[in-house]
Design an enzyme around this catalytic site. Sequence first.
Site, short mmCIF file in Angstrom:
data_model
loop_
_atom_site.label_atom_id
_atom_site.label_comp_id
_atom_site.label_asym_id
_atom_site.label_seq_id
_atom_site.Cartn_x
_atom_site.Cartn_y
_atom_site.Cartn_z
N CYS A 10 17.66 56.18 70.12
CA CYS A 10 17.93 57.58 70.43
C CYS A 10 19.24 57.95 69.76
O CYS A 10 19.36 57.91 68.54
CB CYS A 10 17.93 57.85 71.92
N ARG A 18 18.84 56.82 76.27
CA ARG A 18 17.49 57.36 76.49
C ARG A 18 16.44 56.33 76.06
O ARG A 18 15.38 56.21 76.66
CB ARG A 18 17.30 58.67 75.71
#
Lengths: 293, 147
Positions: A247, A252
């Site tokens: 990410c 994430r």
Amino acid sequence: MGLPSDSAPKFQDYAHPEMLVTTEWLADHLDDPGLVVAESDEDVLLYETGHIPGAVKLDWHTELNDPVTRDYVDGAGFARLMSEKGISRDSTLVLYGDRNNWWAAYALWVCTLFGHPDLRLLDGGRAKWIAEGRPVSTDPPQRTRTDYPVVERDDTMFRAFRDQVLSHLGQPLIDVRSPGEYTGELLHMPDYPQEGALRGGHIPGARSVPWSRAAADDATFRSRGELEAIYQDEAGLRPDDPVVVYCRIGERSSHTWFVLHHLLGYPQVRNYDGSWTEWGNSVKAPIRRGDSP
Amino acid sequence: MTAPAGSLSPRLREIAEDFSSVPDSQRLQLLLEFSEELPELPARFAGHQDLLEKVPECQTPLFLAVEVDADGITHLFFDAPREAPTTRGFAGILHAGLDGADADEVLATPGEFCNQLGLQDLVSPLRLRGMAAMLARIKRQVRDQRS
């Protein structure tokens, strides 16, 4: 020995059902001596406003990262941190947090690098616990200091570095950022303007599957069937594929790492935590712009 | 009354001193207190988000309004969600420090004020920049309303 697994029917479809607990299970086991609950949030003050009774706080920014080098703490630092929190090597450590367990999954991934044997995520995280009206407390947890052993971090299995990603090109990559970050229109997350990179786009070959698609509206993980539809039917991954996920700084993508490795059972999934803040600033790193991988 | 550029309003100076005089462990608690003390948005703004300026630099959306009255006194209004206590805390500090201050005092506040609270090691730089953005937007509105 750790606590018994949660036998919730939904979990039994996942590859590693023992990695998740429901809010009901946690409420029933909150006083069990072998259990430690840790909250890891994006908002560093949220824990102080009220947390699951007895839960310790695990701060991604100040505690899991080395304060100087861009890296995680080392074995001695991890042992010190766990000992201060009152976590033993044989504790069942249940992690939960805000924003669909985004940071809790990150903390779980970091703990995995140190091989903590019994790690679990609270399905639905902080939001579900609070939505169900379960108790929260602002009392600091009373835990006795432990003597957590020094175990060196093992980055070989689940972590990927830039050069490894370069040699992985041509094999499956999942970009879990927002569509605008993937195409290169945005150099940062929507609403997160400053953690940027000099170049926008994605790693050539990476498929776009924004991380939060794996979570339902109540912040729990989607069912195995729904996850297979997203990652296998749509993104074309095969269960034996070696996959790299990334990410912006690797948080994430920890959530997607958890989904692919623990819920769908992919054996070789590595999180590239250098992610776009490294790749998009790296001289000569190949980049693709636009919608196609 | 004009305040020399780069100076802090008396209340902001007190706040900065409070933050730097407590140990790290209590600094977040102090920030939490400011988040709890942030006044509710007055009824006249409720449901009128068009009257407020969005601060997209904050990790959780925050909205603010600035009014400079006929006496040159600045009034600040914030709409910050309770589930984002850090952002609320920053808004609370700026409200406590600058609401009711002379417009000149607001304009004199240095942009690096946010780095004088000793929060750099506790809060990610991204968030601190969100607070700096809040201050910059407040100052811009004060400047616009005075001209």
